[in-house]
Write a protein that holds these residues in place. Structure first.
Motif, PDB file in Angstrom:
ATOM      1  N   THR A   1       0.842  -1.182   0.000  1.00  0.00           N
ATOM      2  CA  THR A   1       0.000   0.000   0.000  1.00  0.00           C
ATOM      3  C   THR A   1       0.882   1.238   0.000  1.00  0.00           C
ATOM      4  OG1 THR A   1      -1.812   1.141   1.152  1.00  0.00           O
ATOM      5  CG2 THR A   1      -0.151   0.083   2.517  1.00  0.00           C
ATOM      6  N   SER A   2       0.421   2.300  -0.624  1.00  0.00           N
ATOM      7  CA  SER A   2       1.209   3.521  -0.716  1.00  0.00           C
ATOM      8  C   SER A   2       1.100   4.321   0.578  1.00  0.00           C
ATOM      9  CB  SER A   2       0.701   4.363  -1.888  1.00  0.00           C
ATOM     10  OG  SER A   2       1.424   5.565  -2.006  1.00  0.00           O
ATOM     11  N   SER A   3       2.212   4.891   1.009  1.00  0.00           N
ATOM     12  CA  SER A   3       2.209   5.634   2.268  1.00  0.00           C
ATOM     13  C   SER A   3       3.338   6.653   2.307  1.00  0.00           C
ATOM     14  CB  SER A   3       2.372   4.670   3.446  1.00  0.00           C
ATOM     15  OG  SER A   3       2.375   5.361   4.684  1.00  0.00           O
ATOM     16  N   LEU A   4       3.091   7.744   3.000  1.00  0.00           N
ATOM     17  CA  LEU A   4       4.187   8.611   3.420  1.00  0.00           C
ATOM     18  C   LEU A   4       4.878   7.947   4.602  1.00  0.00           C
ATOM     19  CD1 LEU A   4       2.577  12.141   3.176  1.00  0.00           C
ATOM     20  CD2 LEU A   4       4.680  11.445   2.039  1.00  0.00           C
ATOM     21  N   ILE A   5       6.179   8.088   4.662  1.00  0.00           N
ATOM     22  CA  ILE A   5       6.987   7.440   5.685  1.00  0.00           C
ATOM     23  C   ILE A   5       7.779   8.516   6.421  1.00  0.00           C
ATOM     24  CG2 ILE A   5       8.854   5.797   6.097  1.00  0.00           C
ATOM     25  CD1 ILE A   5       7.991   4.642   3.237  1.00  0.00           C
ATOM     26  N   VAL A   6       7.638   8.552   7.727  1.00  0.00           N
ATOM     27  CA  VAL A   6       8.377   9.521   8.547  1.00  0.00           C
ATOM     28  C   VAL A   6       9.245   8.753   9.536  1.00  0.00           C
ATOM     29  CG1 VAL A   6       8.224  11.434  10.188  1.00  0.00           C
ATOM     30  CG2 VAL A   6       6.534  11.231   8.340  1.00  0.00           C
ATOM     31  N   PHE A   7      10.524   9.020   9.503  1.00  0.00           N
ATOM     32  CA  PHE A   7      11.472   8.461  10.467  1.00  0.00           C
ATOM     33  C   PHE A   7      11.981   9.603  11.336  1.00  0.00           C
ATOM     34  CE2 PHE A   7      12.501   4.104   9.067  1.00  0.00           C
ATOM     35  CZ  PHE A   7      13.008   3.574  10.248  1.00  0.00           C
ATOM     36  N   LEU A   8      11.941   9.413  12.650  1.00  0.00           N
ATOM     37  CA  LEU A   8      12.493  10.399  13.571  1.00  0.00           C
ATOM     38  C   LEU A   8      13.583   9.757  14.413  1.00  0.00           C
ATOM     39  CD1 LEU A   8       9.053  10.826  13.779  1.00  0.00           C
ATOM     40  CD2 LEU A   8       9.941  12.957  14.709  1.00  0.00           C
TER      41      LEU A   8
ATOM     42  N   ARG B   1      17.073  17.226  20.343  1.00  0.00           N
ATOM     43  CA  ARG B   1      17.074  17.654  18.951  1.00  0.00           C
ATOM     44  C   ARG B   1      16.705  16.436  18.099  1.00  0.00           C
ATOM     45  NH1 ARG B   1      21.330  21.626  16.792  1.00  0.00           N
ATOM     46  NH2 ARG B   1      22.754  19.857  16.685  1.00  0.00           N
ATOM     47  N   LEU B   2      15.901  16.677  17.080  1.00  0.00           N
ATOM     48  CA  LEU B   2      15.381  15.583  16.268  1.00  0.00           C
ATOM     49  C   LEU B   2      15.854  15.674  14.823  1.00  0.00           C
ATOM     50  CD1 LEU B   2      11.624  15.425  17.396  1.00  0.00           C
ATOM     51  CD2 LEU B   2      13.491  13.941  18.128  1.00  0.00           C
ATOM     52  N   ARG B   3      16.305  14.552  14.302  1.00  0.00           N
ATOM     53  CA  ARG B   3      16.509  14.402  12.863  1.00  0.00           C
ATOM     54  C   ARG B   3      15.272  13.716  12.298  1.00  0.00           C
ATOM     55  NH1 ARG B   3      21.280  12.170  14.731  1.00  0.00           N
ATOM     56  NH2 ARG B   3      20.684  10.136  13.910  1.00  0.00           N
ATOM     57  N   VAL B   4      14.782  14.223  11.170  1.00  0.00           N
ATOM     58  CA  VAL B   4      13.544  13.713  10.576  1.00  0.00           C
ATOM     59  C   VAL B   4      13.768  13.414   9.106  1.00  0.00           C
ATOM     60  CG1 VAL B   4      11.101  14.178  10.145  1.00  0.00           C
ATOM     61  CG2 VAL B   4      12.201  15.141  12.183  1.00  0.00           C
ATOM     62  N   ALA B   5      13.361  12.227   8.666  1.00  0.00           N
ATOM     63  CA  ALA B   5      13.411  11.861   7.252  1.00  0.00           C
ATOM     64  C   ALA B   5      11.994  11.599   6.761  1.00  0.00           C
ATOM     65  CB  ALA B   5      14.272  10.618   7.044  1.00  0.00           C
ATOM     66  N   ILE B   6      11.684  12.093   5.565  1.00  0.00           N
ATOM     67  CA  ILE B   6      10.357  11.897   4.982  1.00  0.00           C
ATOM     68  C   ILE B   6      10.518  11.318   3.583  1.00  0.00           C
ATOM     69  CG2 ILE B   6       8.162  12.974   4.386  1.00  0.00           C
ATOM     70  CD1 ILE B   6       8.841  15.217   6.356  1.00  0.00           C
TER      71      ILE B   6
ATOM     72  N   THR C   1      15.085   3.152   2.720  1.00  0.00           N
ATOM     73  CA  THR C   1      15.666   4.416   2.277  1.00  0.00           C
ATOM     74  C   THR C   1      15.492   5.498   3.340  1.00  0.00           C
ATOM     75  OG1 THR C   1      15.295   3.891  -0.054  1.00  0.00           O
ATOM     76  CG2 THR C   1      15.582   6.214   0.512  1.00  0.00           C
ATOM     77  N   ALA C   2      14.291   5.580   3.918  1.00  0.00           N
ATOM     78  CA  ALA C   2      14.040   6.575   4.962  1.00  0.00           C
ATOM     79  C   ALA C   2      14.948   6.348   6.166  1.00  0.00           C
ATOM     80  CB  ALA C   2      12.579   6.542   5.385  1.00  0.00           C
ATOM     81  N   ALA C   3      15.176   5.079   6.501  1.00  0.00           N
ATOM     82  CA  ALA C   3      16.059   4.764   7.630  1.00  0.00           C
ATOM     83  C   ALA C   3      17.490   5.218   7.356  1.00  0.00           C
ATOM     84  CB  ALA C   3      16.024   3.260   7.906  1.00  0.00           C
ATOM     85  N   ARG C   4      17.938   5.052   6.120  1.00  0.00           N
ATOM     86  CA  ARG C   4      19.288   5.508   5.770  1.00  0.00           C
ATOM     87  C   ARG C   4      19.343   7.040   5.745  1.00  0.00           C
ATOM     88  NH1 ARG C   4      20.104   0.968   7.359  1.00  0.00           N
ATOM     89  NH2 ARG C   4      20.267  -0.808   5.922  1.00  0.00           N
ATOM     90  N   MET C   5      18.283   7.670   5.274  1.00  0.00           N
ATOM     91  CA  MET C   5      18.258   9.126   5.197  1.00  0.00           C
ATOM     92  C   MET C   5      18.358   9.775   6.575  1.00  0.00           C
ATOM     93  SD  MET C   5      15.319   9.538   2.245  1.00  0.00           S
ATOM     94  CE  MET C   5      14.882  11.195   2.755  1.00  0.00           C
TER      95      MET C   5
END
Length: 235
Positions: free
Chosen positions: A6-13, A97-102, A121-125
Motif C-alpha cells: 500500500t502507498s504511504s508517506l513514511i516519517v522516520f524520527l 534535537r530531532l533528525r527527521v526523514a520523509i 531508504t528513509a532509515a538511511r536518510m
C-alpha cells in the motif's frame, strides 16, 4: 500472511546523541518525543496514522492518508515549534534535537512488521552524514529534515505557498546500499544566524496516552487510534 503493498508517506524520527544519555535522561526524552509527535500530528490535522513503530531512539510512522504538503509543511513546523518550546524548560543535559526523514513509497506488512525499500531508504536518510552535518552546522536548531528527491521535485518545488523551496539544500545520501539525492531543510536556525525566529506555539494537550511497557509491545494512542509498536530493540 503478508499484506498487499500500500502507498504511504513514511516519517522516520531520531533523537540526536541518544546513546550518550543516562537512562533517566533517555526516558524523559522518549516521553517528550511521543508527546510532541502526537501533538504535532494533531495540530497539523494529519489523518489516518496507520502504524507507529518504536525504534528506541526514534520512531517510524506510516501515514497512508496524509497529504505530503501537510506533512512536509505543517507537521514539520509544528514539530519544530513544540521541540523548541520544550527546550525553554529543560537544562542542557535534557535538551532534545530531532533528525527527521520523509519518504514516500509502497509498504507492506509481512506479519512481523512493515517492510519496503522506501522504509529502508528513509532509515538511511535519517542517519545520513549530510543530515547530521546540518545539525552540527546549526547548533541552535532543534529539528533538521531530509526529504527524498522525488518529494522535493514533485511537491516542494511546485510552488505551494506553505513550502519554501529555496530553504532546501540538495545533498547526496551514501549510506550502506543507498546512493541517492535528497534535500535537507532546517526549519528554524535561530536569530544568531540572521533568520527571523518564529514565535513558539503554546503546548497543547497530548494525544498520546501513557505508555504501557510489557514483554512484547508498547501501546500508544495517536489521534484516537491505538497502535502497537515493537518493544525497543526488537527487530
Amino acid at each position: 500472511m503478508a499484506e498487499q503493498p500500500t502507498s504511504s508517506l513514511i516519517v522516520f524520527l531520531d533523537i540526536e546523541k541518544f546513546g550518550e544519555r543516562s537512562d533517566g535522561v533517555a526516558a524523559d526524552l522518549r516521553e517528550s518525543m511521543y508527546r510532541i509527535v502526537g501533538e504535532a500530528l494533531t495540530k497539523a490535522g494529519i489523518p489516518g496514522v496507520r502504524h507507529v513503530e518504536d525504534r528506541g531512539d526514534g520512531l517510524l510512522i506510516l501515514l497512508p492518508d496524509a497529504g505530503p504538503v501537510e506533512v512536509i509543511g505543517a507537521f514539520v513546523r509544528d514539530l519544530e515549534s513544540l521541540v523548541r518550546h520544550r527546550a525553554a524548560s529543560r537544562t542542557p543535559a535534557y535538551q532534545m534535537r530531532l533528525r527527521v526523514a520523509i519518504e514516500h513509497g509502497f509498504v507492506r506488512n509481512d506479519g512481523n512488521g512493515w517492510i519496503s525499500r522506501a522504509i529502508n531508504t528513509a532509515a538511511r536518510m535519517v542517519g545520513a552524514a549530510a543530515l547530521r552535518a546540518a545539525m552540527s552546522d546549526h547548533p541552535d536548531a532543534h529539528v533538521a529534515v531530509i526529504i527524498s528527491d522525488d518529494l522535493y521535485h514533485e511537491v516542494v518545488a511546485q510552488g505551494h505557498p506553505s513550502l519554501d523551496a529555496t530553504r532546501y539544500r540538495e545533498v547526496v545520501v551514501q549510506e550502506k546500499e543507498i546512493d541517492a539525492r535528497a534535500w535537507v531543510h532546517v526549519p528554524y536556525v535561530g536569530s544568531g544566524s540572521g533568520a527571523r525566529p518564529r514565535p513558539a506555539d503554546p503546548p497543547g494537550n497530548s494525544v498520546i496516552g501513557n505508555q504501557v511497557m510489557g514483554d512484547q509491545h508498547i501501546s500508544g494512542d495517536f489521534t484516537g487510534m491505538t497502535v502497537q509498536m515493537p518493544f525497543p530493540g526488537a527487530p
